[in-house]
Design a protein around this motif. Sequence first.
Motif, PDB file in Angstrom:
ATOM      1  N   ALA A  13      27.713  33.066  36.172  1.00 31.94           N
ATOM      2  CA  ALA A  13      28.696  33.476  37.527  1.00 31.94           C
ATOM      3  C   ALA A  13      27.579  33.003  38.535  1.00 31.94           C
ATOM      4  O   ALA A  13      26.309  33.404  38.540  1.00 31.94           O
ATOM      5  CB  ALA A  13      28.940  35.024  37.219  1.00 31.94           C
ATOM      6  N   VAL A  24      27.326  33.593  42.814  1.00 32.84           N
ATOM      7  CA  VAL A  24      27.648  33.803  44.337  1.00 32.84           C
ATOM      8  C   VAL A  24      26.938  33.008  45.230  1.00 32.84           C
ATOM      9  O   VAL A  24      25.612  32.930  45.055  1.00 32.84           O
ATOM     10  CB  VAL A  24      27.474  35.509  44.417  1.00 32.84           C
ATOM     11  N   SER A  73      38.380  33.568  44.203  1.00 36.98           N
ATOM     12  CA  SER A  73      37.854  33.963  45.675  1.00 36.98           C
ATOM     13  C   SER A  73      38.588  35.531  45.867  1.00 36.98           C
ATOM     14  O   SER A  73      39.503  35.911  45.196  1.00 36.98           O
ATOM     15  CB  SER A  73      38.818  33.059  46.802  1.00 36.98           C
ATOM     16  N   ALA A  74      37.546  36.015  46.554  1.00 35.55           N
ATOM     17  CA  ALA A  74      38.169  37.310  46.839  1.00 35.55           C
ATOM     18  C   ALA A  74      38.949  37.727  47.734  1.00 35.55           C
ATOM     19  O   ALA A  74      39.756  38.711  48.202  1.00 35.55           O
ATOM     20  CB  ALA A  74      36.725  38.461  47.131  1.00 35.55           C
ATOM     21  N   TYR A  81      40.173  35.990  42.560  1.00 37.06           N
ATOM     22  CA  TYR A  81      39.398  36.890  41.847  1.00 37.06           C
ATOM     23  C   TYR A  81      39.980  37.983  40.983  1.00 37.06           C
ATOM     24  O   TYR A  81      40.462  38.846  41.528  1.00 37.06           O
ATOM     25  CB  TYR A  81      37.875  37.261  42.622  1.00 37.06           C
ATOM     26  N   ARG A 110      38.860  39.963  37.408  1.00 38.86           N
ATOM     27  CA  ARG A 110      37.828  40.397  36.625  1.00 38.86           C
ATOM     28  C   ARG A 110      38.051  39.867  35.305  1.00 38.86           C
ATOM     29  O   ARG A 110      37.374  39.242  34.590  1.00 38.86           O
ATOM     30  CB  ARG A 110      37.428  41.776  36.730  1.00 38.86           C
ATOM     31  N   ALA A 127      37.983  36.109  35.004  1.00 37.57           N
ATOM     32  CA  ALA A 127      36.716  35.820  35.212  1.00 37.57           C
ATOM     33  C   ALA A 127      35.684  35.948  33.654  1.00 37.57           C
ATOM     34  O   ALA A 127      35.176  34.987  33.569  1.00 37.57           O
ATOM     35  CB  ALA A 127      35.903  36.547  36.304  1.00 37.57           C
ATOM     36  N   LEU A 164      31.945  32.831  42.408  1.00 41.53           N
ATOM     37  CA  LEU A 164      32.863  33.827  43.064  1.00 41.53           C
ATOM     38  C   LEU A 164      32.521  33.917  44.480  1.00 41.53           C
ATOM     39  O   LEU A 164      31.357  33.956  45.119  1.00 41.53           O
ATOM     40  CB  LEU A 164      32.297  35.207  42.460  1.00 41.53           C
ATOM     41  N   ARG A 193      29.514  42.331  41.698  1.00 44.45           N
ATOM     42  CA  ARG A 193      30.270  41.513  40.503  1.00 44.45           C
ATOM     43  C   ARG A 193      29.380  41.314  39.314  1.00 44.45           C
ATOM     44  O   ARG A 193      29.817  41.351  38.359  1.00 44.45           O
ATOM     45  CB  ARG A 193      30.411  39.893  41.187  1.00 44.45           C
TER      46      ARG A 193
END
Length: 240
Positions: free
Chosen positions: A49, A51, A103-104, A114, A116, A119, A131, A149
Motif C-alpha cells: 500500500a 501513501v 481516495s479518502a 477508500y 478498507r 483495499a 491511498l 492506514r
Amino acid sequence: MTAPAYRRILLKLSGEALMGAGAHGIDPDVLERFAREVKGLVDLGVQVALVIGGGNIFRGSGLAARGMDRVTGDQMGMLATVMNALAMQDTLERLGTPVCVMSALRIGQVCEDYIRRRALLHLERGCVVILAAGTGNPFFTTDSAASLRAIEIGADLLIKATKVDGVYSADPVTEPGATFYPRISYDQALREGLKVMDATAIVLCRDHGMPLRVMNINEPGALSRLIRGEDVGSLVVSGS
Ligand code: UDP
C-alpha cells in the motif's frame, strides 16, 4: 533469492521526493525510479500500500499563512495528493504492475473511494493500492494518513521513505555532526522532537504497536534490502 521478511507493508513517499532536483511538480524520471522500486517489492510477493504526500504541489498551511481559509487550503492539499497518486498509478501500470488508487475524498469519476475491505481485497490479489487524499480530513498530514492506514490494513511495517538515511539527532544536511539513530523509541522521538513524522503520526504508531522504518528512497536497492530483512535505515519501536 531471500524471501521477503514482510507480507504486507505501507510505504509513505513524500510529495517532495517526487520533485527530484526541481522546485515543484513531478520529475518523470524520479517517478519511474520509485515505481520500479515498488514493482520490485510486488514481484517479490509483498502486498504494497502506498501513501504519497502532496507537498510538491500544494500544502494547506502555505496559503493559510497568507489568509486563505485553512480547511479550503487543506482540501486543495489533499487533491494534490490525488494528482501524485494518479501519476504513480500511470507509471506502475506502464511497468505492468497492477495498481489502483483509492481516495479518502469522494471523486468517483477519477478513482475508487477508500473502503478498507475493498483495499484488503485488492492487496490480496497482488494489486498495489495507492491511498490518496490523506485521511480525508483537514488539519492532518499524509504522515498521519500513512500511520492510520497502516494500522487499519494490518501492515507488518510502515516505511517512511525520505531523502536522508534514517533518524538523526538533527538535520544531517545542515548539521553534518548529527548522530544517527539505528533504533529509537517512539517516546524518544517525541521527547526530542526528532524529524521522524509529525507527533500525531508517531503517537498512532506507538499506541497501536506499528513498527516504523525511516529510510533513504534515493539509495538504489535499499528498499528491497529492507524488505528482505536487512537492517536498513532507522527502526522506531516501543521502549523507553
Ligand atoms: N492534507 C490534509 N489532510 C490529510 C492529509 C493531507 O489536509 O489527511 C493536506 C494538507 O494541506 C497537507 C497537504 O494535504 O499540507 C499535503 O500533504 P503533506 O503535507 O502531508 O505532503 P508531504 O509533506 O508528504 O509531501
